[in-house]
Write a protein that holds these residues in place. Structure first.
Motif, PDB file in Angstrom:
ATOM      1  N   ALA A 113      76.663   9.244  43.362  1.00  0.00           N
ATOM      2  CA  ALA A 113      75.749   8.575  44.156  1.00  0.00           C
ATOM      3  C   ALA A 113      75.067   7.429  44.050  1.00  0.00           C
ATOM      4  O   ALA A 113      75.067   6.596  45.113  1.00  0.00           O
ATOM      5  CB  ALA A 113      74.792  10.050  44.382  1.00  0.00           C
ATOM      6  N   PRO A 114      74.474   7.032  42.802  1.00  0.00           N
ATOM      7  CA  PRO A 114      73.908   5.763  42.712  1.00  0.00           C
ATOM      8  C   PRO A 114      74.973   4.621  42.878  1.00  0.00           C
ATOM      9  O   PRO A 114      74.546   3.597  43.580  1.00  0.00           O
ATOM     10  CB  PRO A 114      73.464   5.743  41.174  1.00  0.00           C
ATOM     11  N   SER A 130      75.423   4.451  46.666  1.00  0.00           N
ATOM     12  CA  SER A 130      74.260   3.838  47.382  1.00  0.00           C
ATOM     13  C   SER A 130      74.073   2.600  46.979  1.00  0.00           C
ATOM     14  O   SER A 130      73.573   1.819  48.089  1.00  0.00           O
ATOM     15  CB  SER A 130      73.174   4.669  46.756  1.00  0.00           C
ATOM     16  N   PRO A 168      68.890   3.761  49.300  1.00  0.00           N
ATOM     17  CA  PRO A 168      68.128   4.135  48.278  1.00  0.00           C
ATOM     18  C   PRO A 168      68.987   5.550  47.915  1.00  0.00           C
ATOM     19  O   PRO A 168      68.978   5.486  46.580  1.00  0.00           O
ATOM     20  CB  PRO A 168      66.814   4.591  48.687  1.00  0.00           C
ATOM     21  N   HIS A 169      69.427   6.278  48.667  1.00  0.00           N
ATOM     22  CA  HIS A 169      70.180   7.379  48.216  1.00  0.00           C
ATOM     23  C   HIS A 169      71.073   7.847  49.323  1.00  0.00           C
ATOM     24  O   HIS A 169      70.784   8.071  50.515  1.00  0.00           O
ATOM     25  CB  HIS A 169      69.367   8.569  47.842  1.00  0.00           C
ATOM     26  N   VAL A 170      72.716   7.793  49.133  1.00  0.00           N
ATOM     27  CA  VAL A 170      73.325   7.849  50.193  1.00  0.00           C
ATOM     28  C   VAL A 170      73.097   9.441  50.755  1.00  0.00           C
ATOM     29  O   VAL A 170      73.443   9.543  51.818  1.00  0.00           O
ATOM     30  CB  VAL A 170      74.721   7.992  49.677  1.00  0.00           C
ATOM     31  N   LEU A 171      72.845  10.351  49.993  1.00  0.00           N
ATOM     32  CA  LEU A 171      72.727  11.594  50.467  1.00  0.00           C
ATOM     33  C   LEU A 171      71.548  12.072  51.289  1.00  0.00           C
ATOM     34  O   LEU A 171      71.492  12.995  51.922  1.00  0.00           O
ATOM     35  CB  LEU A 171      72.626  12.708  49.282  1.00  0.00           C
ATOM     36  N   ASP A 172      70.656  10.961  51.325  1.00  0.00           N
ATOM     37  CA  ASP A 172      69.567  11.048  52.275  1.00  0.00           C
ATOM     38  C   ASP A 172      70.003  10.667  53.738  1.00  0.00           C
ATOM     39  O   ASP A 172      69.098  10.854  54.680  1.00  0.00           O
ATOM     40  CB  ASP A 172      68.256  10.276  51.869  1.00  0.00           C
ATOM     41  N   PRO A 221      79.089  15.165  45.254  1.00  0.00           N
ATOM     42  CA  PRO A 221      78.315  15.793  46.276  1.00  0.00           C
ATOM     43  C   PRO A 221      78.824  17.500  46.163  1.00  0.00           C
ATOM     44  O   PRO A 221      79.984  17.485  46.187  1.00  0.00           O
ATOM     45  CB  PRO A 221      78.348  15.284  47.400  1.00  0.00           C
ATOM     46  N   ASP A 246      69.959  18.686  39.614  1.00  0.00           N
ATOM     47  CA  ASP A 246      69.974  18.017  41.046  1.00  0.00           C
ATOM     48  C   ASP A 246      70.967  18.785  41.839  1.00  0.00           C
ATOM     49  O   ASP A 246      72.117  18.851  41.747  1.00  0.00           O
ATOM     50  CB  ASP A 246      70.663  16.495  41.102  1.00  0.00           C
ATOM     51  N   ARG A 274      72.024  19.234  44.761  1.00  0.00           N
ATOM     52  CA  ARG A 274      72.858  18.543  45.601  1.00  0.00           C
ATOM     53  C   ARG A 274      74.379  17.959  45.137  1.00  0.00           C
ATOM     54  O   ARG A 274      75.153  17.791  45.802  1.00  0.00           O
ATOM     55  CB  ARG A 274      72.196  17.406  46.501  1.00  0.00           C
TER      56      ARG A 274
END
Length: 603
Positions: free
Chosen positions: A429-430, A433, A439-443, A492, A505, A507
């Motif tokens: 994720a980082p 992102s 800031p965070h792709v999953l957002d 993910p 985490d 997610r």
RNA sequence: GUCCCGGUAGCUCAGUCGGUAGAGCAGCGGACUUUUAAUCCGUAGGUCGGGAGUUCGAUCCUCCCCCGGGACACCA
């Protein structure tokens, strides 16, 4: 095979004496007289032995084949006229490959007939070989010891080169270990010379004789007996090899067409020693992997290829039907669910190397059946599996390097620097992102993901689910940039229905994939062992399948039952063996690492 | 699936600005008893991927199809 035949091959049964006779048989008398009994007895010493065949007709202008076969070409047909036996009538139309005899094959049939007419068996049962080519080359005494006793040898292999010189001939015989030159002289062979004149490149022969050096210094078998072991009726496309002054070998006119080489791998292998070596290296790599896992206490097991419920991956299966059970069965797309059942049963470390089948496209990185290694390790999580994968790859690369020898220079993936542990480790994720600048792709919302994917050049984003979008984005922006071996960690949850949630985490999952040179080499999880969570995730898959997703699997109730008994925590890894070997050898087409890849039907 | 390149003798290839094709090797016949891409002389071998069109005439030009390779796309 009949027991008698097997026994006849055993050294010591009868061959010690036979070899003693055969090797010193330096005259025609010996070839004609002594071998007759062996020929009658075993049918495999094929020197000319029939006194009826003494008539010297070979050089009088009439070929033996002219007598042997009524349909042999007439004398006059040789000059100008069409050969009487050429091909088949046009009205017969196209024939299969085997029936459509061209003139070369016709000539070989005629030689075969001549050999049979001479009372010889052109296809043998066995040959008592004393030396491989490499062994014979090493067995010759040093050049300076001129008074050394002659070394008798019996070598066997395929004729790969032939240089006739009237009453002598030089040839090269190739076997599993290399090539050795053979020298045939009429004065050394007597009646057996008649057989030498009927040999072709491609024939499988046994040659008995003594080792000598030619004027140019090449170690050579000076033949005293020749045995035809298999007549080659179809010409192999041997190229001529030219030895350059700098020692490199240039091959002229060999089989080049990639598809034909795959389709007729037997010919490709027969003609290209380096292809044999390449595939031998693949076998050595697999042997090394087995040895490594065995050494770690793993048990190699076999699980079903035919499965009533496929699972363990996202892929379209092949479907088949069992008649007696009147049941639909699928060819497995992964080994995973059965191997994890075995861990439930108490086998704590298991692996399988076998074929998976996916009913998808064929291209240079995809074959419908491919070799997959999966291994599962109870009480370990994915961090342990990373260490194992690193060591396993280093071991596999070493085996390939050793097996390839000089051919290993084709690729830089084999050197110790490139594959030196520890491999880099980055988080999914980082990394993504950062590439996206968010800031965070999953957002991100689905719409934002779709827009980002479009910008990244991903096609068909409108039809993609959120997990698919994430996967595509990562593939487009990150995967192909990973050149040196790199573990990507913590995918993910929605991409990984069989992996445990990431500690801290929910997610994410505890999963890694290993990439190098922009391609995936391994995929691993801390395996999900909560049967209730697993049921929810499989049911989500089943919803996708019912909605038309052919790659989604259904709910495997038997697997869930196994989990409910209590599944130990475990780490699991899948490694595509074909892709790994491609990576290690710098091979760009999967067809070139599979002996018999899937191809369209001929014609 | 899209784009580009290719398909000529058994193998590797050349060629024809449109007049039904050549080489080397392999094959066949001949010479040659230490050669090694053996050499020398002779000889045979091809529905030029398939179909249609243009043309007096197509292997060559046009269109369609088949097959292969490469790139992109797809693909845990």
């Amino acid at each position: 095979m009949p027991a008698a035949t097997v026994a006849a091959q055993e050294p010591g049964a009868c061959d010690e004496a036979a070899q003693e006779q055969a090797v010193p048989a330096g005259t025609g008398e010996a070839a004609g007289g002594q071998s007759g009994a062996r020929f009658d007895e075993a049918g495999r010493e094929l020197r000319l032995a029939d006194p009826q065949l003494r008539a010297p007709a070979v050089h009088d202008g009439e070929r033996p084949s002219d007598r042997a076969e009524g349909h042999g070409r007439a004398q006059g047909a040789r000059r100008g006229d069409r050969p009487v036996h050429r091909g088949v009538p046009q009205a017969a139309g196209r024939r299969g490959v085997s029936e459509d005899l061209n003139f070369v094959m016709q000539a070989r049939r005629e030689k075969l007939a001549a050999i049979e007419a001479a009372g010889l068996v052109p296809f043998a049962y066995a040959y008592d070989r004393t030396h491989h080519a490499a062994e014979a080359l090493a067995a010759i005494p040093p050049a300076e010891s001129a008074d050394a006793a002659p070394v008798p040898v019996r070598v066997a292999g395929r004729l790969v080169n032939w240089r006739g010189h009237g009453k002598t001939a030089f040839a090269h015989l190739a076997d599993d270990t290399g090539r050795i030159q053979c020298y045939f002289r009429r004065d050394d062979l007597g009646e057996a010379w008649r057989l030498v004149e009927l040999l072709d490149i491609g024939d499988v022969v046994g040659v008995a004789g003594t080792l000598m050096r030619t004027r140019t210094g090449e170690t050579t078998v000076q033949a005293t007996a020749v045995t035809l072991l298999a007549k080659s009726l179809r010409p192999l496309p041997f190229g001529k090899e030219e030895l350059q002054a700098d020692g490199t070998v240039v091959r002229h006119g060999a089989l080049e067409d990639g598809e034909q080489r795959s389709r007729q791998r037997y010919a490709d292998l027969a003609v290209h020693p380096e292809v044999r070596r390449h595939f031998a290296a693949r076998s050595r790599m697999i042997s090394a992997i087995r040895a490594h896992l065995d050494g770690l206490g793993y048990l190699e097991v076999e699980t079903p290829v035919l499965q009533p419920q496929y699972g363990g991956a996202m892929a379209k299966p092949f479907t088949t039907h069992h008649n007696a059970l009147d049941q639909t069965l699928y060819l497995r797309i992964a080994d995973e669910l059965y191997l994890k059942r075995l861990v439930v049963g108490g086998f704590e470390r298991v692996y399988e190397i076998g074929h998976d089948f996916r009913n998808e496209g064929i291209d240079r990185t995809h074959n419908p059946e491919f070799t997959m290694l999966e291994f599962y390790h109870a009480y370990a999580d994915y961090t342990t599996m990373m260490d194992i994968v690193e060591a396993l790859l280093v071991r596999a690369a070493g085996a390939v390097r050793d097996a390839l020898g000089p051919l290993a220079e084709r690729t830089g993936t084999l050197d110790g620097d490139f594959l030196a542990p520890p491999f880099a480790r980055v988080a999914w994720a980082p990394t993504l992102s950062a590439r996206l600048g968010v800031p965070h792709v999953l957002d991100l919302t689905d719409a934002a993901l779709r827009a980002a994917a479009t910008r990244a050049g991903v096609a068909g984003v409108d039809a993609m689910s959120r997990p698919k979008l994430l996967d595509e984005l990562f593939g487009a922006l990150v995967e192909r940039t990973l050149d040196r071996p790199t573990f990507v960690l913590d995918y993910p949850l929605e991409l990984s229905p069989l992996a445990k949630p990431k500690r801290g985490d929910p997610r994410l999952t505890e999963r890694f994939e290993l990439f190098a040179r922009g391609t995936e080499l391994a995929n691993a999880f801390s395996e999900l062992n909560d049967p209730l969570d697993q049921r929810r995730r499989l049911e989500a898959q089943a919803v996708l399948r019912d909605a038309g997703d052919e790659e989604a699997s259904g709910v495997d109730e038997d697997y869930l039952r196994a989990m409910e008994y209590g599944m130990p925590p475990m780490g699991g890894v899948g490694i595509g063996i074909d892709r790994l070997f491609m990576f290690l050898t710098g091979t760009s087409h999967i067809r070139d690492v599979i002996l018999f890849p899937a191809l369209r039907p001929e014609q």
